[in-house]
Design an enzyme around this catalytic site. Structure first.
Site, PDB file in Angstrom:
ATOM      1  N   GLY A  82       0.927  -1.141   0.111  1.00 57.83           N
ATOM      2  CA  GLY A  82       0.042   0.038   0.169  1.00 57.83           C
ATOM      3  C   GLY A  82       0.834   1.146   0.079  1.00 57.83           C
ATOM      4  CE  LYS A  84       5.992   4.030   4.638  1.00 58.06           C
ATOM      5  NZ  LYS A  84       6.855   3.590   5.822  1.00 58.06           N
ATOM      6  CB  SER A 124      -2.963   2.907  10.509  1.00 54.85           C
ATOM      7  OG  SER A 124      -2.868   4.076  11.296  1.00 54.85           O
ATOM      8  CE1 TYR A 149      -1.545   4.606   4.922  1.00 60.78           C
ATOM      9  CE2 TYR A 149      -2.179   5.736   6.818  1.00 60.78           C
ATOM     10  CZ  TYR A 149      -1.511   4.486   6.155  1.00 60.78           C
ATOM     11  OH  TYR A 149      -1.094   3.398   7.121  1.00 60.78           O
ATOM     12  CE  LYS A 153      -3.287   1.336   5.569  1.00 58.17           C
ATOM     13  NZ  LYS A 153      -2.674  -0.007   4.971  1.00 58.17           N
ATOM     14  N   GLY A 293      -3.645  18.398  11.202  1.00 59.52           N
ATOM     15  CA  GLY A 293      -4.017  17.336  11.327  1.00 59.52           C
ATOM     16  C   GLY A 293      -3.374  16.317  12.461  1.00 59.52           C
TER      17      GLY A 293
HETATM   18  P1  NAD Z   1       6.634   0.572   2.919  1.00 61.41           P
HETATM   19  O1  NAD Z   1       5.980   1.617   1.865  1.00 61.41           O
HETATM   20  O2  NAD Z   1       7.881   0.157   3.407  1.00 61.41           O
HETATM   21  O3  NAD Z   1       5.923  -0.914   2.454  1.00 61.41           O
HETATM   22  C1  NAD Z   1       5.090  -1.178   1.422  1.00 61.41           C
HETATM   23  C2  NAD Z   1       5.567  -1.938   0.361  1.00 61.41           C
HETATM   24  O4  NAD Z   1       4.357  -2.177  -0.568  1.00 61.41           O
HETATM   25  C3  NAD Z   1       6.523  -1.429  -0.570  1.00 61.41           C
HETATM   26  O5  NAD Z   1       7.613  -2.147  -0.365  1.00 61.41           O
HETATM   27  C4  NAD Z   1       6.022  -1.059  -1.889  1.00 61.41           C
HETATM   28  O6  NAD Z   1       6.945  -1.203  -2.941  1.00 61.41           O
HETATM   29  C5  NAD Z   1       4.753  -1.951  -1.869  1.00 61.41           C
HETATM   30  N1  NAD Z   1       3.739  -1.679  -2.761  1.00 61.41           N
HETATM   31  C6  NAD Z   1       2.948  -0.375  -2.712  1.00 61.41           C
HETATM   32  N2  NAD Z   1       1.973  -0.494  -3.789  1.00 61.41           N
HETATM   33  C7  NAD Z   1       2.053  -1.562  -4.196  1.00 61.41           C
HETATM   34  C8  NAD Z   1       1.256  -2.570  -5.367  1.00 61.41           C
HETATM   35  N3  NAD Z   1       0.151  -1.902  -5.838  1.00 61.41           N
HETATM   36  N4  NAD Z   1       1.480  -3.580  -5.511  1.00 61.41           N
HETATM   37  C9  NAD Z   1       2.477  -4.440  -4.785  1.00 61.41           C
HETATM   38  N5  NAD Z   1       3.360  -3.894  -3.913  1.00 61.41           N
HETATM   39  C10 NAD Z   1       3.061  -2.401  -3.604  1.00 61.41           C
HETATM   40  O7  NAD Z   1       5.476   0.916   4.348  1.00 61.41           O
HETATM   41  P2  NAD Z   1       5.585   0.171   5.681  1.00 61.41           P
HETATM   42  O8  NAD Z   1       5.796   1.152   6.592  1.00 61.41           O
HETATM   43  O9  NAD Z   1       6.277  -0.997   5.670  1.00 61.41           O
HETATM   44  O10 NAD Z   1       3.990  -0.199   5.830  1.00 61.41           O
HETATM   45  C11 NAD Z   1       3.590  -1.477   5.552  1.00 61.41           C
HETATM   46  C12 NAD Z   1       1.933  -1.471   5.580  1.00 61.41           C
HETATM   47  O11 NAD Z   1       1.711  -1.170   7.033  1.00 61.41           O
HETATM   48  C13 NAD Z   1       1.275  -0.191   4.845  1.00 61.41           C
HETATM   49  O12 NAD Z   1       0.097  -0.855   4.398  1.00 61.41           O
HETATM   50  C14 NAD Z   1       1.152   0.596   5.798  1.00 61.41           C
HETATM   51  O13 NAD Z   1       0.082   1.684   5.246  1.00 61.41           O
HETATM   52  C15 NAD Z   1       0.909   0.086   7.067  1.00 61.41           C
HETATM   53  N6  NAD Z   1       1.220   0.944   8.220  1.00 61.41           N
HETATM   54  C16 NAD Z   1       2.343   1.434   8.358  1.00 61.41           C
HETATM   55  C17 NAD Z   1       2.675   2.281   9.450  1.00 61.41           C
HETATM   56  C18 NAD Z   1       3.923   3.007   9.557  1.00 61.41           C
HETATM   57  O14 NAD Z   1       3.985   3.813  10.292  1.00 61.41           O
HETATM   58  N7  NAD Z   1       5.079   2.515   8.863  1.00 61.41           N
HETATM   59  C19 NAD Z   1       1.656   2.421  10.371  1.00 61.41           C
HETATM   60  C20 NAD Z   1       0.450   1.902  10.388  1.00 61.41           C
HETATM   61  C21 NAD Z   1       0.199   0.999   9.213  1.00 61.41           C
HETATM   62  C1  WQD Z   2       5.059  11.708  15.092  1.00 64.20           C
HETATM   63  C2  WQD Z   2       5.163  13.089  15.939  1.00 64.20           C
HETATM   64  C3  WQD Z   2       4.848  14.912  14.478  1.00 64.20           C
HETATM   65  C4  WQD Z   2       8.120  14.604  11.668  1.00 64.20           C
HETATM   66  C5  WQD Z   2       1.764   8.620  10.874  1.00 64.20           C
HETATM   67  C6  WQD Z   2       0.400   8.418  10.229  1.00 64.20           C
HETATM   68  C7  WQD Z   2       0.010   7.195  10.756  1.00 64.20           C
HETATM   69  C8  WQD Z   2       1.068   6.136  10.491  1.00 64.20           C
HETATM   70  C9  WQD Z   2       2.389   6.537  11.356  1.00 64.20           C
HETATM   71  C10 WQD Z   2       1.353   4.935   8.668  1.00 64.20           C
HETATM   72  C11 WQD Z   2       4.061  13.872  15.516  1.00 64.20           C
HETATM   73  C12 WQD Z   2       6.346  14.935  15.231  1.00 64.20           C
HETATM   74  C13 WQD Z   2       7.213  14.442  13.019  1.00 64.20           C
HETATM   75  C14 WQD Z   2       9.042  15.930  11.967  1.00 64.20           C
HETATM   76  C15 WQD Z   2       7.902  16.261  14.124  1.00 64.20           C
HETATM   77  N1  WQD Z   2       1.371   6.012   9.443  1.00 64.20           N
HETATM   78  N2  WQD Z   2       7.097  15.273  14.195  1.00 64.20           N
HETATM   79  N3  WQD Z   2       8.804  16.705  13.235  1.00 64.20           N
HETATM   80  O1  WQD Z   2       2.047  11.545  12.697  1.00 64.20           O
HETATM   81  O2  WQD Z   2       1.774   9.932  14.642  1.00 64.20           O
HETATM   82  O3  WQD Z   2       1.516   8.887  12.453  1.00 64.20           O
HETATM   83  O4  WQD Z   2       2.805   7.744  10.929  1.00 64.20           O
HETATM   84  O5  WQD Z   2       0.665   3.972   8.365  1.00 64.20           O
HETATM   85  O6  WQD Z   2      -1.172   6.873  10.017  1.00 64.20           O
HETATM   86  O7  WQD Z   2      -0.183   9.387  10.609  1.00 64.20           O
HETATM   87  O8  WQD Z   2       3.774   9.915  13.011  1.00 64.20           O
HETATM   88  O9  WQD Z   2       6.218  10.101  12.846  1.00 64.20           O
HETATM   89  O10 WQD Z   2       4.846  11.604  11.274  1.00 64.20           O
HETATM   90  O11 WQD Z   2       4.986  12.022  13.868  1.00 64.20           O
HETATM   91  O12 WQD Z   2       7.873  17.183  15.035  1.00 64.20           O
HETATM   92  O13 WQD Z   2       9.877  16.109  11.039  1.00 64.20           O
HETATM   93  O14 WQD Z   2       6.599  13.854  15.510  1.00 64.20           O
HETATM   94  O15 WQD Z   2       4.344  16.029  14.604  1.00 64.20           O
HETATM   95  O16 WQD Z   2       3.770  14.589  16.818  1.00 64.20           O
HETATM   96  P1  WQD Z   2       2.246  10.166  13.300  1.00 64.20           P
HETATM   97  P2  WQD Z   2       5.171  10.694  12.546  1.00 64.20           P
END
Ligand code: NAD
Ligand code: WQD
Length: 339
Positions: A82, A84, A124, A149, A153, A293
């Protein structure tokens, strides 16, 4: 048992593949490499001394999925694939709904056609919405979402719930991640964002390694102890273990929702100070305006995962920061140099 891991070449996916291989699963990774790296999977193989079957392709490609399910005896799917980036999703809603929502839909159609009904989905904490009281607990309803985003989810969660209601063969785990950080302790794999990092941890790490001059702290006038936002950061290795736990334990069909977090909130300033203490690197920062946000503070009630999965986050903040730094120091430009 064979597991199809979509998005397995990405940050959380690659760490989860390591843990799956370590406990003996066969793994097939499907990844388009739009934000992942083939090098990450080579390193996964080095770490584990095991091989990963890798298929470069898109999760929206139904004929490809059909071929994969026909070729391999897949028992379950972990669906990470996905997009993100929250801000980007506001500018490109079609791309986000297409990849996240339509991609999940096509995957579920292919799974049903192949008779594979077990899926673990990367959800998430954002689905709780801005008005939920802390700590977030799974029994709370999903809240409003303020960007495509988060909406995608929430919609995929709903899709999977509806599927399960219509056909009781489906076994669905909705894993609501809090803020994953850290890296494999080997320093071989870690988070490798493209361009300017959106998230706090990779930004801190890139300032420390000299790729960026200073960190902007988004707001110091929130109603928290030191005025900066509070989040529940968890080690990506713990998160990976949570996937293994949910695969092996959700044998009953139905929908199983789990918060994966530590249950502890940490402020932005505490993150900076602890990183400096643990690594000896300084992280210059300045206070900047609030980011649109952002919610002031949230963390998980992670009790359900402990009770029902026997999973809890075992690695503390210092370990998360040490492991992040080892990865960043050893790979100042991420996988770039070998891509
Ligand atoms: P990431 O971007 O490192 O990994 C996602 C992977 O999906 C990538 O390798 C990308 O190439 C692949 N991808 C994207 N679109 C694709 C498609 N259409 N077909 C096949 N592959 C595709 O992100 P991540 O941090 O490892 O996150 C993994 C999952 O967890 C995501 O769904 C993300 O939304 C969710 N998530 C992440 C976080 C976070 O903070 N990292 C938090 C909550 C949820
Ligand atoms: C953490 C804190 C910022 C960057 C997001 C997505 C969530 C999930 C995880 C993916 C916040 C502060 C950040 C910077 C800063 N994503 N910050 N300076 O916002 O909790 O969550 O990532 O799936 O859906 O919303 O995480 O790491 O962006 O921020 O001060 O340069 O750090 O304001 O308070 P967040 P984050």
């Amino acid at each position: 048992m064979s597991i199809l891991v979509t998005g397995g070449a990405g940050y959380i996916g690659s760490h989860t593949v390591v843990q799956l291989l370590e406990v003996g699963y066969d793994v097939i990774v499907l990844d388009s490499l739009v934000n992942g790296s083939r090098e990450a999977l080579h390193r996964v193989e080095t770490i584990t001394s095991k091989s990963v079957r890798f298929v470069e392709g898109d999760v929206r490609d139904r004929p490809l999925l059909d071929r994969l399910f026909a070729e391999y005896a897949i028992d379950a799917v972990i669906h990470f694939a996905g997009l993100k980036a929250v801000g980007e999703s506001v500018e490109q809603p079609l791309a986000y709904y297409d990849t996240n929502m339509h991609g999940s839909l096509v995957l579920c159609q292919a799974m049903a056609a192949a008779g594979v009904y077990k899926i673990v989905f990367s959800s998430s904490a954002t689905v709780y919405g801005p008005d939920a009281p802390v700590p977030y607990i799974e029994t709370m309803p999903r809240g409003s979402t303020s960007n495509p985003y988060g909406s995608s989810k929430s919609m995929v969660e709903q899709l999977l719930m509806d599927l399960s209601r219509a056909d009781e063969r489906w076994s669905v785990s909705l894993l609501r991640y809090f803020n994953p950080i850290g890296a494999h302790p080997s320093g071989q794999i870690g988070e490798d964002p493209q361009g300017i990092p959106n998230n706090l941890m990779p930004f801190i790490a890139q300032v420390a390694v000299g790729r960026r001059l200073e960190l902007s702290v988004f707001g110091d006038d929130y109603s928290t102890e030191d005025g900066t936002c509070v989040r529940d950061y968890l080690h990506v290795m713990d998160l990976a273990d949570g996937h293994v736990a949910s695969l092996s334990s959700h044998r009953q069909p139905g929908v199983h929702i789990f918060n994966l977090g530590t249950g502890q909130g940490v402020s932005v300033l505490k993150m900076i100070k602890t990183f400096e203490q643990v690594t000896g690197q300084s992280v210059p920062y300045r206070i900047a305006p609030r980011r649109e946000g952002d919610i002031d503070a949230f963390w998980a009630d992670a009790g359900k995962a402990k009770r029902e999965l026997g999973w809890w986050a075992k690695r503390g903040l210092e370990e998360m920061l040490r492991d992040t730094w080892r990865w960043q120091k050893n790979n100042p430009h991420g996988y770039l140099s070998v891509k």
